[in-house]
Design an enzyme around this catalytic site. Sequence first.
Site, mmCIF file in Angstrom:
data_model
loop_
_atom_site.group_PDB
_atom_site.id
_atom_site.type_symbol
_atom_site.label_atom_id
_atom_site.label_comp_id
_atom_site.label_asym_id
_atom_site.label_seq_id
_atom_site.Cartn_x
_atom_site.Cartn_y
_atom_site.Cartn_z
ATOM 1 N N TYR A 156 -1.774 7.114 -0.814
ATOM 2 C CA TYR A 156 -0.554 7.866 -0.544
ATOM 3 C C TYR A 156 -0.674 9.253 -1.161
ATOM 4 O O TYR A 156 -1.020 9.409 -2.331
ATOM 5 C CB TYR A 156 0.666 7.143 -1.112
ATOM 6 C CG TYR A 156 0.891 5.786 -0.512
ATOM 7 C CD1 TYR A 156 0.854 5.600 0.866
ATOM 8 C CD2 TYR A 156 1.120 4.677 -1.320
ATOM 9 C CE1 TYR A 156 1.046 4.353 1.429
ATOM 10 C CE2 TYR A 156 1.327 3.417 -0.770
ATOM 11 C CZ TYR A 156 1.283 3.264 0.612
ATOM 12 O OH TYR A 156 1.468 2.024 1.163
ATOM 13 N N HIS A 206 4.900 8.166 3.341
ATOM 14 C CA HIS A 206 5.413 7.651 2.068
ATOM 15 C C HIS A 206 6.309 8.673 1.377
ATOM 16 O O HIS A 206 6.376 8.741 0.148
ATOM 17 C CB HIS A 206 4.276 7.205 1.145
ATOM 18 C CG HIS A 206 4.544 5.912 0.443
ATOM 19 N ND1 HIS A 206 5.009 5.844 -0.842
ATOM 20 C CD2 HIS A 206 4.415 4.635 0.866
ATOM 21 C CE1 HIS A 206 5.154 4.585 -1.203
ATOM 22 N NE2 HIS A 206 4.810 3.823 -0.181
ATOM 23 N N GLU A 256 11.936 1.979 4.309
ATOM 24 C CA GLU A 256 11.365 1.206 3.201
ATOM 25 C C GLU A 256 12.215 1.242 1.941
ATOM 26 O O GLU A 256 12.339 0.240 1.244
ATOM 27 C CB GLU A 256 9.955 1.719 2.904
ATOM 28 C CG GLU A 256 9.238 1.006 1.785
ATOM 29 C CD GLU A 256 7.793 1.449 1.658
ATOM 30 O OE1 GLU A 256 7.293 1.493 0.529
ATOM 31 O OE2 GLU A 256 7.168 1.749 2.692
ATOM 32 N N ASP A 310 3.801 -6.651 -2.349
ATOM 33 C CA ASP A 310 4.904 -6.994 -3.245
ATOM 34 C C ASP A 310 6.116 -7.539 -2.487
ATOM 35 O O ASP A 310 7.262 -7.242 -2.803
ATOM 36 C CB ASP A 310 5.293 -5.815 -4.139
ATOM 37 C CG ASP A 310 5.599 -4.539 -3.378
ATOM 38 O OD1 ASP A 310 4.750 -4.101 -2.599
ATOM 39 O OD2 ASP A 310 6.683 -3.963 -3.587
ATOM 40 N N GLU A 333 4.390 -5.273 9.654
ATOM 41 C CA GLU A 333 3.407 -4.854 8.657
ATOM 42 C C GLU A 333 2.821 -6.087 7.978
ATOM 43 O O GLU A 333 3.536 -7.023 7.626
ATOM 44 C CB GLU A 333 4.075 -3.954 7.606
ATOM 45 C CG GLU A 333 3.099 -3.455 6.555
ATOM 46 C CD GLU A 333 3.739 -2.525 5.540
ATOM 47 O OE1 GLU A 333 2.993 -1.810 4.849
ATOM 48 O OE2 GLU A 333 4.983 -2.519 5.430
#
Length: 398
Positions: A156, A206, A256, A310, A333
């Site tokens: 990122y 991101h 997100e 996560d 995803e």
Amino acid sequence: MITIRSVRAIVTAPGAINLVVVKVETSEPDLYGLGCATFTQRYAAVKAAVEEHLAPLLVGRDVGRIEELQQLMMVHGYWRNGPVLNNAISGVDQALWDIKGKVAAMPLYDLLGGKMREAAAVYRHADGPSLTAVEDRVRAFIDDGVRHVRVQFGGYGGVACEGVVPVGALPGSYYHPRRYTRDALRALEHIRTTVGDDIELLHDVHERLRPAEAVEFAKEVEPLRLYFLEDLLAPEDIDWFENVRSVCATPLAMGELFCHPREWIPLIANRRIDFIRMHISMIGGLTPARKVAACAEQFGVRTAWHGPGDVSPVGHAINVHLDLVSPNFGIQEWSGFAPEISDVFSGLPEVRRGYVYVSDTPGHGVDIDEAAAASYPPIPRVDTWTQARLPDGSISRP
């Protein structure tokens, strides 16, 4: 009436990622449900919210009244729609759906209305320190049957830029926005040229760009015909999606970091994005996620739920059950499971030839071995990747 007997948070770190799973036990022997409450950076706060605040509120209540309990948990603390509480609520909410499926002897997808598809198409992550490494990763996924690949170059924000920081600059994850966009564009062009048009390409910004930089980058990638450009802007800057829409047709995916309905409703209702992709536990669980999917369907917006490492296997299963029943499903995803995950969890979703499949057992199909979970205790750490910094040392959004 079946009632809630206990509510506990299980924190475990197989694969060195802190995961939070809520276990709701009932008045019926051996009848329990599991839900994902993973906010990996603040796992201890979520555990406290579950056990110190939600458990006393819920014990003795009817397990079947999922909508009522969702509303009660959300408003009981007065302050609401924050990431810690939403994750705690999600753990309970998903566990209650798991219980409802077990009582009905139905897999969750049947309880939600039945399959529209047998499996959910996934996208995988291809990254590397060189264009050759990225290409090799993309081709490996193609060989495995994957048809959607997210292309990154150097992580990122791109390749780290510690060499240009001021003397005495504080530690952090340094990146250069201009270098990042140049390198990302180069990587996407390389993959499109070498691999061709039969593979769908994605890219995750991101939220590393200022709004004007983000608009420019969205225009630059338009000729590459991405499947979507992910998280182009930070939640604080979502009004800029109108500017992006006005200058290019690059498909946009967002969500997100969203916690609050006022973040996603305007983007959906004004058709400023093409895919909605929240972390389902971050918005409070399956109950609100179903409503988001139904709302998005009315405006032609597809789903692409967040599915990183996560998220616990329980959370991944919830994602896929919802994928299977949603008319407006787009893509899922998928980051895969570390080998240690199977030491702790059973009934894992499985990926085969670019599609993910879930168990047909009642509920969501995932179970946990608490003794094994205890052998992978949580790992206290101070993350560095969320200490993103610009070349002059200024803190940036990660």
